[in-house]
Scaffold this active site. Sequence first.
Site, PDB file in Angstrom:
ATOM      1  N   GLU A   1       6.220  -0.590   1.401  1.00 27.23           N
ATOM      2  CA  GLU A   1       5.015  -0.009   0.796  1.00 27.23           C
ATOM      3  C   GLU A   1       4.216   0.774   1.839  1.00 27.23           C
ATOM      4  O   GLU A   1       4.424   0.590   3.054  1.00 27.23           O
ATOM      5  CB  GLU A   1       4.150  -1.131   0.223  1.00 27.23           C
ATOM      6  CG  GLU A   1       4.822  -1.953  -0.867  1.00 27.23           C
ATOM      7  CD  GLU A   1       4.895  -1.228  -2.229  1.00 27.23           C
ATOM      8  OE1 GLU A   1       5.054  -1.912  -3.225  1.00 27.23           O
ATOM      9  OE2 GLU A   1       4.790   0.028  -2.277  1.00 27.23           O
TER      10      GLU A   1
ATOM     11  N   ASN B   1       4.451   5.888  -4.992  1.00 24.59           N
ATOM     12  CA  ASN B   1       3.534   5.889  -3.839  1.00 24.59           C
ATOM     13  C   ASN B   1       4.284   6.215  -2.541  1.00 24.59           C
ATOM     14  O   ASN B   1       3.779   5.987  -1.452  1.00 24.59           O
ATOM     15  CB  ASN B   1       2.827   4.528  -3.715  1.00 24.59           C
ATOM     16  CG  ASN B   1       3.814   3.391  -3.487  1.00 24.59           C
ATOM     17  OD1 ASN B   1       5.027   3.633  -3.381  1.00 24.59           O
ATOM     18  ND2 ASN B   1       3.325   2.179  -3.409  1.00 24.59           N
TER      19      ASN B   1
END
EC number: 3.5.99.6
Length: 233
Positions: free
Chosen positions: A135, A128
């Site tokens: 993140e 991702n």
Amino acid sequence: MKVLVMKNKEEASKRAFELLLADIKNGGHILGLATGSTPLDLYQQIVKSDLDCSKLISINLDEYVGIAPTNPQSYHYFMQHNLFDQKPFMKSFIPDGMNFNAAEVIKHYNQVLKNYPIDTQILGIGTNGHIGFNEPGTAFDSQTHQVKLTTATIEANARFFASAAEVPQKAYTMGIGSIMKAKHIILLAFGKQKAAALTATINGPLTTEVPASILQSHPNVTILADQAAASKL
Ligand SMILES: O=P(O)(O)OC[C@H]1O[C@](O)(CO)[C@@H](O)[C@@H]1O
């Protein structure tokens, strides 16, 4: 941003080792290190070489919260087993995953990063687009912090555990702001599962939705990819 597409991960890791050696020969002695499967070949290059690491300092990107350093799933164990047992460094720093006092861990690690500015930062990249455990949505100027892992990351890392349910939900990670302070960043990307993240990193907009895209604004980044990871470039 230099992008080198190599035949395979072995060739890419060999080149990464050569770049690392050049930085060390130029006086670099503080290395930012990554975990996960990506840097394994590079660490094997170091282990097989005659590089003396006893004067080097290492600072790792991240560590799970709640896994003891003796647990084979911890990044402490990973680094000890894959590098430090054979090539001990003068000092090696990894966030203390067994200290549940996040404020304490964060304060200490930010001080380490201040005392030891990173010369060469080795990075992998998440499917991702995460770097370390930063993140999507993490601020580009973030410092060390505790992170709640996304489902994508838990699923990607579940391969090292008996099941996804065993993967820790939280981790401590060096922030993007700290990563960006490194003098030279070497990002390694191998396998088709990284192709989308890699093209978003290199060709996409600079966005916190793809944490690695911030590297477009760093003055000295070398990306080493195998053909599969580079297949969407
Ligand atoms: O190299 P792998 O195992 O694909 O992991 C990719 C990324 O995921 C992390 O291990 C965190 O989950 C990062 O440190 C690493 O760069």
